[in-house]
Scaffold this motif. Structure first.
Motif, mmCIF file in Angstrom:
data_model
loop_
_atom_site.group_PDB
_atom_site.id
_atom_site.type_symbol
_atom_site.label_atom_id
_atom_site.label_comp_id
_atom_site.label_asym_id
_atom_site.label_seq_id
_atom_site.Cartn_x
_atom_site.Cartn_y
_atom_site.Cartn_z
ATOM 1 N N PHE A 33 0.815 -1.218 0.000
ATOM 2 C CA PHE A 33 0.000 0.000 0.000
ATOM 3 C C PHE A 33 0.845 1.263 0.000
ATOM 4 O O PHE A 33 0.320 2.343 0.049
ATOM 5 N N ARG B 52 -3.941 6.785 -1.407
ATOM 6 C CA ARG B 52 -3.032 5.653 -1.562
ATOM 7 C C ARG B 52 -3.543 4.696 -2.629
ATOM 8 O O ARG B 52 -4.740 4.627 -2.907
ATOM 9 N N ALA C 211 -3.185 0.559 -3.935
ATOM 10 C CA ALA C 211 -2.761 -0.786 -3.556
ATOM 11 C C ALA C 211 -2.205 -1.513 -4.767
ATOM 12 O O ALA C 211 -2.706 -1.364 -5.889
ATOM 13 N N ALA D 142 -6.647 1.875 -2.306
ATOM 14 C CA ALA D 142 -6.198 1.256 -1.057
ATOM 15 C C ALA D 142 -7.380 0.706 -0.265
ATOM 16 O O ALA D 142 -7.277 -0.342 0.381
#
Length: 260
Positions: free
Chosen positions: A122, A145, A147, A169
């Motif tokens: 992440f 963010r 992933a 994320a």
């Protein structure tokens, strides 16, 4: 001495008792293909000779050869000089005309599927050039963010693809709690999260495997592989996942039917 299995002709099973439209060679090709796919003709089994097929279908040698030639081009048959045509060991394939997960497609063909999770990150790559395109394609703002999920997909215990998947994320954190080795996240999206899948944009090219990919796919560095770039959307058009799928070409194939 190698022994070959010669198939006995059973004319009563031929679809030609109920003619269908189309060129004769295409009808022969399609019937033989069906018998190969459904297991009537097994891998490495010898096909009936050209003379037998001529008698069976009541057509010319040219017509039979055209049908066999098409199946050979498809990789379903191979020729041994002086012996005849034999059924090839079929390659597993995924139909690109349908939006479905790898395990979903392969399980329907009776293959054993397993996913080895290489990493779920992440933080790494965020704000770097490596994450720029995934972030843009997923329409994620810079502070959010992203992933990154890495998996090696195994078919009958042999690696066939290395998948690098990007998503928000929030979605990645939910997936981290799931059975990723045993399940496709497409099915998780639909069956557990209530996210209806809509469509995917694909781009396919060929590249040479670098040392990392070669090690994961158990091939030599520099081996040609297929790279599939896939952006999957929900039914309402929102981007869900952006992926790079690095696929071996020697033990797996993609298929697509295109209509004029």
């Amino acid at each position: 001495m190698t022994s070959y299995i010669v198939t006995t002709l059973v004319t009563s099973t031929s679809n030609f008792s109920h003619p269908t439209p189309g060129p004769l060679y295409a009808r022969i090709r399609d019937e033989l293909r069906t018998m190969i796919v459904n297991g009537t003709y097994q891998p490495h089994q010898r096909l009936p000779s050209e003379s037998d097929l001529i008698k069976r279908y009541g057509v010319s040698r040219i017509t039979v050869r055209q049908a066999l030639g098409e199946l050979e081009k498809e990789g379903l048959l191979f020729k041994i000089a002086g012996k005849g045509m034999f059924v090839s060991k079929p390659k597993p394939f995924q139909d690109l005309a349908r939006l479905q997960g790898f395990a979903e497609a392969m399980s329907r063909q009776g293959y054993e599927v397993y996913n080895r999770v290489v990493g779920l990150d992440f933080a790494a790559g965020n704000g770097t050039a490596d994450s720029d395109e995934p972030r843009q394609r997923l329409d994620l703002a810079e502070p959010e963010r992203i992933a990154e999920l890495k998996r090696v997909r195994y078919l009958n215990r042999e690696p066939v693809s290395y998948d690098v998947s990007y998503m928000s994320a929030t979605l990645g954190e939910r997936l981290a709690k799931e059975d990723l080795p045993g399940r496709d996240f497409f099915l998780i999206f639909e069956n557990q999260y209530g996210i209806a899948l809509g469509f995917a944009d694909l781009a396919i090219d060929a590249i040479l495997a670098d040392s990392e990919i070669a090690e994961l796919l158990q091939i030599a560095k520099g081996t040609p592989i297929l790279r599939v770039e896939r952006l999957t959307h929900s039914r309402d058009g929102q981007p869900l996942t952006f992926e790079y799928l690095y696929c071996r070409a020697d033990n797996f194939q993609f298929r697509l039917r295109i209509a004029r």
